[in-house]
Motif scaffolding. Structure first.
Motif, PDB file in Angstrom:
ATOM      1  N   ALA A 149     -37.325  36.375  79.252  1.00  0.00           N
ATOM      2  CA  ALA A 149     -35.895  35.942  79.023  1.00  0.00           C
ATOM      3  C   ALA A 149     -35.357  36.112  77.694  1.00  0.00           C
ATOM      4  CB  ALA A 149     -35.611  34.385  79.439  1.00  0.00           C
ATOM      5  N   GLY A 150     -36.093  36.792  77.009  1.00  0.00           N
ATOM      6  CA  GLY A 150     -35.398  37.067  75.485  1.00  0.00           C
ATOM      7  C   GLY A 150     -36.035  36.312  74.466  1.00  0.00           C
ATOM      8  N   PHE A 151     -37.052  35.556  74.600  1.00  0.00           N
ATOM      9  CA  PHE A 151     -37.408  34.605  73.461  1.00  0.00           C
ATOM     10  C   PHE A 151     -38.819  35.326  73.370  1.00  0.00           C
ATOM     11  CE2 PHE A 151     -34.797  31.539  75.861  1.00  0.00           C
ATOM     12  CZ  PHE A 151     -33.866  31.150  74.547  1.00  0.00           C
ATOM     13  N   SER A 152     -38.820  36.257  72.408  1.00  0.00           N
ATOM     14  CA  SER A 152     -39.972  37.245  72.491  1.00  0.00           C
ATOM     15  C   SER A 152     -41.270  36.789  71.083  1.00  0.00           C
ATOM     16  CB  SER A 152     -39.857  38.446  72.186  1.00  0.00           C
ATOM     17  OG  SER A 152     -38.911  38.709  71.075  1.00  0.00           O
ATOM     18  N   LYS A 181     -21.324  26.763  69.001  1.00  0.00           N
ATOM     19  CA  LYS A 181     -22.192  27.370  67.850  1.00  0.00           C
ATOM     20  C   LYS A 181     -23.256  28.263  68.572  1.00  0.00           C
ATOM     21  CE  LYS A 181     -19.817  26.755  64.029  1.00  0.00           C
ATOM     22  NZ  LYS A 181     -20.010  25.780  63.013  1.00  0.00           N
ATOM     23  N   ILE A 182     -23.915  27.446  69.512  1.00  0.00           N
ATOM     24  CA  ILE A 182     -25.040  28.397  70.092  1.00  0.00           C
ATOM     25  C   ILE A 182     -24.764  29.766  70.901  1.00  0.00           C
ATOM     26  CG2 ILE A 182     -26.843  28.018  71.827  1.00  0.00           C
ATOM     27  CD1 ILE A 182     -27.578  26.589  69.102  1.00  0.00           C
ATOM     28  N   ARG A 183     -23.571  29.495  71.457  1.00  0.00           N
ATOM     29  CA  ARG A 183     -23.124  30.472  72.205  1.00  0.00           C
ATOM     30  C   ARG A 183     -22.525  31.516  71.361  1.00  0.00           C
ATOM     31  NH1 ARG A 183     -19.657  26.833  76.359  1.00  0.00           N
ATOM     32  NH2 ARG A 183     -21.122  26.421  78.062  1.00  0.00           N
ATOM     33  N   ALA A 184     -22.129  31.468  69.874  1.00  0.00           N
ATOM     34  CA  ALA A 184     -22.086  32.555  69.095  1.00  0.00           C
ATOM     35  C   ALA A 184     -22.995  33.238  68.285  1.00  0.00           C
ATOM     36  CB  ALA A 184     -21.290  31.805  68.143  1.00  0.00           C
ATOM     37  N   ILE A 185     -24.501  32.613  68.882  1.00  0.00           N
ATOM     38  CA  ILE A 185     -25.614  33.167  67.991  1.00  0.00           C
ATOM     39  C   ILE A 185     -26.120  34.429  68.952  1.00  0.00           C
ATOM     40  CG2 ILE A 185     -28.089  32.917  67.336  1.00  0.00           C
ATOM     41  CD1 ILE A 185     -26.973  29.943  66.722  1.00  0.00           C
ATOM     42  N   PRO A 186     -26.007  35.717  68.625  1.00  0.00           N
ATOM     43  CA  PRO A 186     -26.250  36.790  69.558  1.00  0.00           C
ATOM     44  C   PRO A 186     -27.540  36.881  70.090  1.00  0.00           C
ATOM     45  CG  PRO A 186     -24.984  37.509  67.570  1.00  0.00           C
ATOM     46  CD  PRO A 186     -25.270  36.113  67.138  1.00  0.00           C
ATOM     47  N   SER A 187     -28.615  36.268  69.352  1.00  0.00           N
ATOM     48  CA  SER A 187     -30.015  36.275  69.613  1.00  0.00           C
ATOM     49  C   SER A 187     -30.389  35.544  70.651  1.00  0.00           C
ATOM     50  CB  SER A 187     -31.014  36.096  68.510  1.00  0.00           C
ATOM     51  OG  SER A 187     -30.848  34.748  67.681  1.00  0.00           O
ATOM     52  N   PRO A 232     -30.007  34.159  74.515  1.00  0.00           N
ATOM     53  CA  PRO A 232     -29.456  34.470  75.675  1.00  0.00           C
ATOM     54  C   PRO A 232     -28.508  33.593  76.194  1.00  0.00           C
ATOM     55  CG  PRO A 232     -32.003  34.621  75.644  1.00  0.00           C
ATOM     56  CD  PRO A 232     -31.583  33.834  74.239  1.00  0.00           C
ATOM     57  N   LYS A 233     -27.491  34.261  76.648  1.00  0.00           N
ATOM     58  CA  LYS A 233     -26.260  33.423  77.268  1.00  0.00           C
ATOM     59  C   LYS A 233     -26.653  32.802  78.482  1.00  0.00           C
ATOM     60  CE  LYS A 233     -23.572  34.522  74.056  1.00  0.00           C
ATOM     61  NZ  LYS A 233     -24.587  35.277  73.187  1.00  0.00           N
ATOM     62  N   THR A 234     -27.605  33.425  79.529  1.00  0.00           N
ATOM     63  CA  THR A 234     -28.022  32.908  80.514  1.00  0.00           C
ATOM     64  C   THR A 234     -29.386  33.114  80.869  1.00  0.00           C
ATOM     65  OG1 THR A 234     -27.404  34.890  82.008  1.00  0.00           O
ATOM     66  CG2 THR A 234     -25.832  33.310  81.957  1.00  0.00           C
ATOM     67  N   VAL A 235     -30.253  32.356  81.470  1.00  0.00           N
ATOM     68  CA  VAL A 235     -31.485  32.548  82.027  1.00  0.00           C
ATOM     69  C   VAL A 235     -31.628  32.414  83.409  1.00  0.00           C
ATOM     70  CG1 VAL A 235     -32.367  31.621  79.858  1.00  0.00           C
ATOM     71  CG2 VAL A 235     -32.189  30.198  81.406  1.00  0.00           C
ATOM     72  N   SER A 236     -32.731  32.783  84.030  1.00  0.00           N
ATOM     73  CA  SER A 236     -32.871  32.760  85.526  1.00  0.00           C
ATOM     74  C   SER A 236     -34.354  32.166  85.931  1.00  0.00           C
ATOM     75  CB  SER A 236     -32.564  34.082  86.243  1.00  0.00           C
ATOM     76  OG  SER A 236     -33.517  35.042  85.770  1.00  0.00           O
ATOM     77  N   GLY A 237     -34.669  32.175  87.045  1.00  0.00           N
ATOM     78  CA  GLY A 237     -36.170  31.791  87.556  1.00  0.00           C
ATOM     79  C   GLY A 237     -36.734  30.443  87.193  1.00  0.00           C
ATOM     80  N   ALA A 238     -37.701  30.331  86.526  1.00  0.00           N
ATOM     81  CA  ALA A 238     -38.410  29.271  86.202  1.00  0.00           C
ATOM     82  C   ALA A 238     -37.560  28.548  85.094  1.00  0.00           C
ATOM     83  CB  ALA A 238     -39.825  29.189  85.980  1.00  0.00           C
ATOM     84  N   LEU A 239     -36.727  29.234  83.955  1.00  0.00           N
ATOM     85  CA  LEU A 239     -36.003  28.797  83.123  1.00  0.00           C
ATOM     86  C   LEU A 239     -34.942  28.225  83.367  1.00  0.00           C
ATOM     87  CD1 LEU A 239     -36.810  31.331  80.088  1.00  0.00           C
ATOM     88  CD2 LEU A 239     -37.032  28.861  80.108  1.00  0.00           C
TER      89      LEU A 239
END
Length: 368
Positions: free
Chosen positions: A93-96, A8-14, A16-23
């Motif tokens: 990462a997209g969490f604004s 279900k989480i993967r189906a929520i567009p808002s 991010p599908k992937t994160v990088s760096g410290a996240l």
């Protein structure tokens, strides 16, 4: 532990599908929420948003409402050293939302102004208060739910309504305690339709002096549970029912009888709860139906019900009857201490564990 909502989480567009760096490979704590447009909490209330999100996540198939969900990060245990660094990383990462709605404060007055402003301003989500936290926090392995001097929630004052009392009823719980419930003319309180409110013990009800025809002020406490705040207006006619005699105790009503009906059912409901035997999907109405159809003699009479009896019980489909039979069979494998808890033995669980008893025969040898 809990529900696996990965798909279900993967189906929520808002989100991010992937994160990088410290996240990357990190743990985030937060809350799924329903995006709204120009929501003013003081005017619109809760909109039943929590239930809508939970419903969307529990559905087996994907639903359009997933497009309106987002994730707000409350905390990043063992992340970057300062909150400012965390917010910057999250925003990249997209969490604004976190950065936009996290504001440095120095005094209680600063917090109070923000709380008041957000309560009356247009926001993209429903809120129930503000979270106040220090800029740094201890290591994540020391965190415990509900504990931590470095974070606190300051909730908004709950909405209040005045409701008319239709009737006063008495409920007898598993341990024999009598509680008083007021049946109300239905009122809308925030996003809930309220038709009853618990007045507490008989003594508290008598102190409140609530009778049918009175008008009482009610609000929502904690997780949206209705509570009485005060009596707004008392009717001239004080026709109050007589409460049941206090003859019920933690040692009464293990056997079914007319006078024991309420405590006996309360014992059955406790017995099937997660803390006792964990019989999933069997609540008060289910137990009442089984007891009415099969005339239980005692608290464990349901163990003797056959597959055929359960499948032919009025109000229970053959499929559900078979499901219940399987669940009743599985509880026989529960540990001995779970059966003692289900029985309602008036001992704290640590004391039960200390006894070390693993069989009924051992327990029977103990004197008072």
């Amino acid at each position: 532990a809990g529900e696996d909502w990965t798909a279900k989480i993967r189906a929520i567009p808002s989100i991010p599908k992937t994160v990088s760096g410290a996240l990357a490979n990190s743990v985030l704590q937060g809350e799924l929420f329903l995006r709204t447009e120009n929501h003013i909490q003081k005017q619109a209330g809760g909109l039943n948003a929590r239930a809508k999100v939970a419903g969307a996540m529990m559905r087996r198939n994907e639903h359009a409402i997933l497009n309106d969900l987002a994730f707000f990060v409350w905390a990043w245990p063992d992340g970057p050293a300062t909150l400012a660094q965390k917010l910057a990383e999250l925003s990249n990462a997209g969490f604004s939302d976190e950065e936009q709605y996290s504001v440095p404060v120095n005094t209680v007055e600063d917090v109070e102004k923000l709380r008041s402003r957000w309560f009356t301003s247009e926001l993209p989500f429903v809120t129930d208060g503000v979270v106040v936290r220090s800029g740094t926090e201890p290591a994540g392995n020391t965190w415990l739910p509900g504990q931590g001097s470095w974070v606190a929630a300051w909730k908004y004052e709950p909405p209040e309504e005045v409701a008319t009392v239709k009737d006063i009823q008495f409920a007898i719980g598993r341990t024999g305690k009598i509680s008083v419930v007021a049946q109300l003319e239905p009122v809308q309180l925030d996003d809930k339709r309220v038709q009853r409110v618990n007045l507490g013990s008989v003594r508290r009800w008598q102190e409140l002096d609530v009778a049918p025809g009175d008008q009482i002020a009610i609000s929502l406490a904690g997780q949206g549970i209705p509570r009485i705040d005060s009596v707004a207006w008392r009717a001239l006619v004080r026709d109050k029912p007589i409460p049941p005699a206090p003859r019920f105790t933690p040692l009464t009503c293990f056997y079914a009888s007319a006078e024991c009906q309420e405590q006996f059912i309360a014992r059955l409901v406790w017995l099937s709860s997660a803390k006792a035997l964990g019989i999933e999907g069997l609540g008060e109405s289910g137990w009442r139906g089984l007891n009415q159809a099969h005339h239980f003699e005692h608290l464990f009479s349901w163990l003797a019900l056959t597959k055929e009896q359960l499948q032919s019980t009025p109000g229970i489909s053959p499929e559900r009857g078979l499901q219940l039979w399987h669940r009743f069979s599985l509880v026989r494998e529960r540990p001995f201490i779970r059966w003692l808890i289900a029985l309602g033995a008036p001992l704290p669980q640590p004391a039960l564990k200390v006894t070390g008893d693993t069989k009924w025969q051992q327990l029977r040898t103990r004197n008072e």
